[in-house]
Design an enzyme around this catalytic site. Structure first.
Site, PDB file in Angstrom:
ATOM      1  N   GLY A  22      55.267 -27.888  34.721  1.00 20.28           N
ATOM      2  CA  GLY A  22      56.197 -28.083  33.602  1.00 20.28           C
ATOM      3  C   GLY A  22      57.599 -28.369  34.108  1.00 20.28           C
ATOM      4  N   ARG A  47      51.850 -33.072  31.822  1.00 22.66           N
ATOM      5  CA  ARG A  47      50.917 -34.077  31.306  1.00 22.66           C
ATOM      6  C   ARG A  47      51.559 -35.458  31.206  1.00 22.66           C
ATOM      7  NH1 ARG A  47      50.063 -30.761  25.940  1.00 22.66           N
ATOM      8  NH2 ARG A  47      52.300 -30.736  26.345  1.00 22.66           N
ATOM      9  N   TYR A 156      57.723 -10.263  25.471  1.00 25.42           N
ATOM     10  CA  TYR A 156      56.630  -9.820  24.592  1.00 25.42           C
ATOM     11  C   TYR A 156      55.271  -9.796  25.316  1.00 25.42           C
ATOM     12  CZ  TYR A 156      56.120 -14.869  23.271  1.00 25.42           C
ATOM     13  OH  TYR A 156      55.946 -16.233  23.263  1.00 25.42           O
ATOM     14  N   LYS A 171      50.463 -14.390  27.876  1.00 29.64           N
ATOM     15  CA  LYS A 171      51.509 -13.957  28.818  1.00 29.64           C
ATOM     16  C   LYS A 171      51.194 -12.550  29.351  1.00 29.64           C
ATOM     17  CE  LYS A 171      54.644 -17.424  28.517  1.00 29.64           C
ATOM     18  NZ  LYS A 171      55.058 -18.281  29.629  1.00 29.64           N
ATOM     19  N   PRO A 199      66.119 -15.333  25.379  1.00 26.16           N
ATOM     20  CA  PRO A 199      66.346 -16.680  24.845  1.00 26.16           C
ATOM     21  C   PRO A 199      67.241 -17.554  25.731  1.00 26.16           C
ATOM     22  CG  PRO A 199      67.572 -15.038  23.575  1.00 26.16           C
ATOM     23  CD  PRO A 199      66.736 -14.281  24.557  1.00 26.16           C
TER      24      PRO A 199
HETATM   25  C1  HXC Z   1      49.043 -24.096  13.670  1.00 28.01           C
HETATM   26  C2  HXC Z   1      48.668 -25.701  15.320  1.00 28.01           C
HETATM   27  C3  HXC Z   1      50.071 -25.934  15.417  1.00 28.01           C
HETATM   28  C4  HXC Z   1      50.945 -25.193  14.546  1.00 28.01           C
HETATM   29  C5  HXC Z   1      49.046 -27.226  16.828  1.00 28.01           C
HETATM   30  N1  HXC Z   1      48.092 -26.523  16.204  1.00 28.01           N
HETATM   31  N2  HXC Z   1      50.258 -26.897  16.364  1.00 28.01           N
HETATM   32  N3  HXC Z   1      48.168 -24.792  14.465  1.00 28.01           N
HETATM   33  N4  HXC Z   1      50.375 -24.293  13.696  1.00 28.01           N
HETATM   34  N5  HXC Z   1      52.258 -25.362  14.578  1.00 28.01           N
HETATM   35  C6  HXC Z   1      46.640 -26.609  16.426  1.00 28.01           C
HETATM   36  C7  HXC Z   1      46.084 -27.995  16.153  1.00 28.01           C
HETATM   37  O1  HXC Z   1      45.830 -28.201  14.776  1.00 28.01           O
HETATM   38  C8  HXC Z   1      44.795 -27.968  16.988  1.00 28.01           C
HETATM   39  O2  HXC Z   1      43.792 -27.224  16.359  1.00 28.01           O
HETATM   40  C9  HXC Z   1      45.189 -27.151  18.191  1.00 28.01           C
HETATM   41  O3  HXC Z   1      46.349 -26.384  17.801  1.00 28.01           O
HETATM   42  C10 HXC Z   1      45.585 -28.040  19.373  1.00 28.01           C
HETATM   43  O4  HXC Z   1      46.605 -28.925  18.960  1.00 28.01           O
HETATM   44  P1  HXC Z   1      46.911 -30.275  19.740  1.00 28.01           P
HETATM   45  O5  HXC Z   1      48.120 -30.886  19.114  1.00 28.01           O
HETATM   46  O6  HXC Z   1      45.685 -31.105  19.845  1.00 28.01           O
HETATM   47  O7  HXC Z   1      47.210 -29.693  21.204  1.00 28.01           O
HETATM   48  P2  HXC Z   1      47.924 -30.321  22.449  1.00 28.01           P
HETATM   49  O8  HXC Z   1      48.158 -31.813  22.255  1.00 28.01           O
HETATM   50  O9  HXC Z   1      47.175 -29.864  23.614  1.00 28.01           O
HETATM   51  O10 HXC Z   1      49.410 -29.674  22.409  1.00 28.01           O
HETATM   52  C11 HXC Z   1      49.611 -28.307  22.757  1.00 28.01           C
HETATM   53  C12 HXC Z   1      50.647 -27.633  21.858  1.00 28.01           C
HETATM   54  C13 HXC Z   1      51.978 -28.428  21.816  1.00 28.01           C
HETATM   55  C14 HXC Z   1      50.862 -26.228  22.416  1.00 28.01           C
HETATM   56  C15 HXC Z   1      50.080 -27.555  20.441  1.00 28.01           C
HETATM   57  O11 HXC Z   1      52.946 -27.758  21.009  1.00 28.01           O
HETATM   58  C16 HXC Z   1      52.544 -28.666  23.185  1.00 28.01           C
HETATM   59  O12 HXC Z   1      52.208 -29.649  23.821  1.00 28.01           O
HETATM   60  N6  HXC Z   1      53.416 -27.757  23.691  1.00 28.01           N
HETATM   61  C17 HXC Z   1      53.956 -27.806  25.064  1.00 28.01           C
HETATM   62  C18 HXC Z   1      55.391 -27.361  25.132  1.00 28.01           C
HETATM   63  C19 HXC Z   1      55.712 -26.059  24.474  1.00 28.01           C
HETATM   64  O13 HXC Z   1      54.963 -25.538  23.632  1.00 28.01           O
HETATM   65  N7  HXC Z   1      56.853 -25.478  24.867  1.00 28.01           N
HETATM   66  C20 HXC Z   1      57.307 -24.236  24.339  1.00 28.01           C
HETATM   67  C21 HXC Z   1      57.186 -23.144  25.347  1.00 28.01           C
HETATM   68  S1  HXC Z   1      58.244 -21.905  24.758  1.00 28.01           S
HETATM   69  P3  HXC Z   1      42.549 -27.916  15.548  1.00 28.01           P
HETATM   70  O14 HXC Z   1      41.666 -26.787  15.156  1.00 28.01           O
HETATM   71  O15 HXC Z   1      43.190 -28.606  14.395  1.00 28.01           O
HETATM   72  O16 HXC Z   1      41.912 -28.870  16.512  1.00 28.01           O
HETATM   73  C22 HXC Z   1      57.754 -20.385  25.040  1.00 28.01           C
HETATM   74  C23 HXC Z   1      58.891 -19.405  24.743  1.00 28.01           C
HETATM   75  C24 HXC Z   1      58.538 -17.996  24.569  1.00 28.01           C
HETATM   76  O17 HXC Z   1      56.670 -20.118  25.431  1.00 28.01           O
HETATM   77  C25 HXC Z   1      59.654 -17.048  24.140  1.00 28.01           C
HETATM   78  C26 HXC Z   1      60.926 -17.609  23.596  1.00 28.01           C
HETATM   79  C27 HXC Z   1      62.014 -16.584  23.266  1.00 28.01           C
HETATM   80  P1  NAP Z   2      59.379 -26.661  27.622  1.00 29.64           P
HETATM   81  O1  NAP Z   2      60.492 -27.571  28.043  1.00 29.64           O
HETATM   82  O2  NAP Z   2      58.568 -27.082  26.445  1.00 29.64           O
HETATM   83  O3  NAP Z   2      58.456 -26.436  28.892  1.00 29.64           O
HETATM   84  C1  NAP Z   2      57.094 -26.386  28.872  1.00 29.64           C
HETATM   85  C2  NAP Z   2      56.577 -27.348  29.929  1.00 29.64           C
HETATM   86  O4  NAP Z   2      55.185 -27.142  30.086  1.00 29.64           O
HETATM   87  C3  NAP Z   2      56.809 -28.799  29.596  1.00 29.64           C
HETATM   88  O5  NAP Z   2      57.429 -29.448  30.690  1.00 29.64           O
HETATM   89  C4  NAP Z   2      55.403 -29.364  29.363  1.00 29.64           C
HETATM   90  O6  NAP Z   2      55.342 -30.706  29.816  1.00 29.64           O
HETATM   91  C5  NAP Z   2      54.572 -28.423  30.222  1.00 29.64           C
HETATM   92  N1  NAP Z   2      53.185 -28.336  29.755  1.00 29.64           N
HETATM   93  C6  NAP Z   2      52.744 -27.986  28.517  1.00 29.64           C
HETATM   94  N2  NAP Z   2      51.420 -28.043  28.469  1.00 29.64           N
HETATM   95  C7  NAP Z   2      50.999 -28.406  29.704  1.00 29.64           C
HETATM   96  C8  NAP Z   2      49.718 -28.625  30.284  1.00 29.64           C
HETATM   97  N3  NAP Z   2      48.602 -28.477  29.566  1.00 29.64           N
HETATM   98  N4  NAP Z   2      49.657 -28.976  31.591  1.00 29.64           N
HETATM   99  C9  NAP Z   2      50.787 -29.132  32.324  1.00 29.64           C
HETATM  100  N5  NAP Z   2      52.022 -28.945  31.829  1.00 29.64           N
HETATM  101  C10 NAP Z   2      52.116 -28.589  30.536  1.00 29.64           C
HETATM  102  O7  NAP Z   2      59.893 -25.182  27.295  1.00 29.64           O
HETATM  103  P2  NAP Z   2      60.774 -24.148  28.154  1.00 29.64           P
HETATM  104  O8  NAP Z   2      61.579 -23.386  27.184  1.00 29.64           O
HETATM  105  O9  NAP Z   2      61.444 -24.855  29.274  1.00 29.64           O
HETATM  106  O10 NAP Z   2      59.659 -23.152  28.729  1.00 29.64           O
HETATM  107  C11 NAP Z   2      59.437 -22.979  30.119  1.00 29.64           C
HETATM  108  C12 NAP Z   2      58.808 -21.626  30.385  1.00 29.64           C
HETATM  109  O11 NAP Z   2      59.715 -20.587  30.031  1.00 29.64           O
HETATM  110  C13 NAP Z   2      57.531 -21.323  29.620  1.00 29.64           C
HETATM  111  O12 NAP Z   2      56.649 -20.616  30.424  1.00 29.64           O
HETATM  112  C14 NAP Z   2      57.995 -20.450  28.489  1.00 29.64           C
HETATM  113  O13 NAP Z   2      56.983 -19.635  27.969  1.00 29.64           O
HETATM  114  C15 NAP Z   2      59.057 -19.644  29.208  1.00 29.64           C
HETATM  115  N6  NAP Z   2      60.038 -18.999  28.344  1.00 29.64           N
HETATM  116  C16 NAP Z   2      60.994 -19.730  27.744  1.00 29.64           C
HETATM  117  C17 NAP Z   2      61.952 -19.079  26.986  1.00 29.64           C
HETATM  118  C18 NAP Z   2      63.074 -19.837  26.326  1.00 29.64           C
HETATM  119  O14 NAP Z   2      63.881 -19.204  25.666  1.00 29.64           O
HETATM  120  N7  NAP Z   2      63.183 -21.133  26.502  1.00 29.64           N
HETATM  121  C19 NAP Z   2      61.878 -17.697  26.820  1.00 29.64           C
HETATM  122  C20 NAP Z   2      60.861 -16.980  27.444  1.00 29.64           C
HETATM  123  C21 NAP Z   2      59.945 -17.652  28.219  1.00 29.64           C
HETATM  124  P3  NAP Z   2      54.375 -31.818  29.151  1.00 29.64           P
HETATM  125  O15 NAP Z   2      54.547 -31.723  27.684  1.00 29.64           O
HETATM  126  O16 NAP Z   2      54.856 -33.092  29.759  1.00 29.64           O
HETATM  127  O17 NAP Z   2      52.988 -31.500  29.603  1.00 29.64           O
END
Ligand code: HXC
Ligand code: NAP
Length: 293
Positions: A22, A47, A156, A171, A199
């Site tokens: 990532g 990805r 969490y 996690k 955050p």
């Molecule tokens: C309910 C959802 C949904 C939503 C997707 N789905 N989004 N369901 N509410 N908001 C469902 C879809 O309908 C599908 O189920 C399944 O999840 C997979 O969705 P896809 O879109 O096909 O998945 P994919 O393309 O693999 O994308 C993965 C993803 C997407 C997680 C859904 O958001 C993503 O690519 N995220 C990567 C980056 C990211 O999330 N960054 C944040 C990290 S922050 P069905 O049954 O319909 O097939 C973090 C911070 C923590 O962790 C703490 C902060 C303080």
């Molecule tokens: P982000 O920019 O969305 O980072 C997530 C990264 O994961 C993206 O670069 C995404 O790239 C990659 N990723 C997602 N699905 C993947 C897959 N299947 N294979 C390979 N790569 C994948 O969000 P962020 O805030 O920087 O988060 C980074 C980390 O910090 C995460 O572990 C998150 O849980 C943690 N975190 C963040 C916060 C916050 O406040 N931001 C707080 C607590 C913990 P692609 O979409 O190109 O695949």
């Protein structure tokens, strides 16, 4: 000097090579930038190859160090092994792994399909397992020592959290893996630690956790005793330290960097923070009068 300053000395990571999953965006990109500034070479994976290539070009220009962008979905073990092999082919060796890739969104759990739940578990828990196993097996087989893994979790992972249940579940698993392997693989010269960030604003997290006007409605800084969100450099400083040889005796720890956020939610009487200073004289009098009566 302030909290945005860079912590480690120049060239502290010269000769080191790290994989950052990532690494093309958000916190992964910020941590990669600092590792490069300290002289390390970096593989960034995710990805989206176009995004990775743009980031690699930008970071190479900024830091003068080498970045290898490799497409790899961490859910796919074969792809992870290929990413590892391509990384070694380019740089000769890998010294550390930063498991940072994640997926997350907010939702009442009863609204989730089984596949939605799996999707988060697969990226966060299985993805971390895939990268750890692929690198770990290689390091153990080649008898290379002084290797390190840093896993990005959240607070969490141990408190749990409503509305992000798949992420909290995954996690927590990553934290258990961190502590377990810290002991089991220490004999192979592999250290494991985790970071639990509070955050830190990124587009990836904010768009999914605070969509629309939730950003305005919920000011996350207000949940933090220090009254601010984190700065990316603060996290990068900590990650660089944990990945460096300076942290050679640090193993199996999770370091929270959240300004006190999770403890504010946990302490039973922390809500007394809302009592105005002037009221304390009166409250003290009331309490003391009870003792006499
Ligand atoms: C309910 C959802 C949904 C939503 C997707 N789905 N989004 N369901 N509410 N908001 C469902 C879809 O309908 C599908 O189920 C399944 O999840 C997979 O969705 P896809 O879109 O096909 O998945 P994919 O393309 O693999 O994308 C993965 C993803 C997407 C997680 C859904 O958001 C993503 O690519 N995220 C990567 C980056 C990211 O999330 N960054 C944040 C990290 S922050 P069905 O049954 O319909 O097939 C973090 C911070 C923590 O962790 C703490 C902060 C303080
Ligand atoms: P982000 O920019 O969305 O980072 C997530 C990264 O994961 C993206 O670069 C995404 O790239 C990659 N990723 C997602 N699905 C993947 C897959 N299947 N294979 C390979 N790569 C994948 O969000 P962020 O805030 O920087 O988060 C980074 C980390 O910090 C995460 O572990 C998150 O849980 C943690 N975190 C963040 C916060 C916050 O406040 N931001 C707080 C607590 C913990 P692609 O979409 O190109 O695949």
């Amino acid at each position: 000097m302030n909290y945005k300053a860079k912590m480690l000395r120049d060239n502290a990571l010269e000769g080191k090579t790290y994989i950052v999953t990532g690494g093309g965006s958000g916190l992964g990109k910020s941590m990669s930038r600092y590792l490069l500034e300290l002289g390390a070479k970096i593989v960034i994976t995710s990805r989206n190859l176009d995004k990775l290539k743009t980031t690699a070009e930008e970071l190479e220009k900024e830091t003068g160090s080498e970045v290898l962008p490799l497409q790899c979905d961490v859910r796919d073990y074969e792809a992870v092994c290929k990413m590892r092999d391509d990384s070694i082919a380019r740089f000769g060796k890998i010294d550390g792994l930063l498991n940072n890739a994640a997926g997350n969104f907010i939702s009442p759990t009863e609204r989730l399909s089984s596949n939605a739940f799996d999707t988060i578990i697969d990226i966060v828990l299985k993805g971390t397992k895939n990268c750890t196993l692929a690198l770990g097996k290689h390091w153990i087989e080649t008898k290379e020592k002084n290797k390190t893994v840093v896993n990005i979790v959240t607070t969490y992972a141990w408190t749990g959290s409503a509305y992000v249940v798949p992420s909290a579940t995954a996690k927590a698993g990553v934290l258990a893996m961190t502590r377990s392997l810290a002991v089991e693989w220490a004999k192979y010269g592999i250290r494991f630690n985790a970071i639990a960030p509070g955050p830190f604003p990124t587009k990836g997290a904010w768009d999914r956790l605070l969509p629309g006007d939730l950003k305005e409605k919920f000011d996350l800084a207000k949940k933090v005793p220090l009254n601010r969100v984190g700065d990316h450099q603060e996290l990068a400083n900590l990650a660089a330290y944990l990945l460096s040889d300076f942290a050679e005796y640090l193993n199996g720890e999770v370091i929270t960097i959240d300004g006190g956020e999770w403890l504010k939610g946990a302490g039973q009487f922390n809500l007394l923070e809302d009592i105005p200073k002037e009221m304390w004289d009166m409250l003290e009098m009331m309490i003391k009068s009870k003792k006499r009566g």
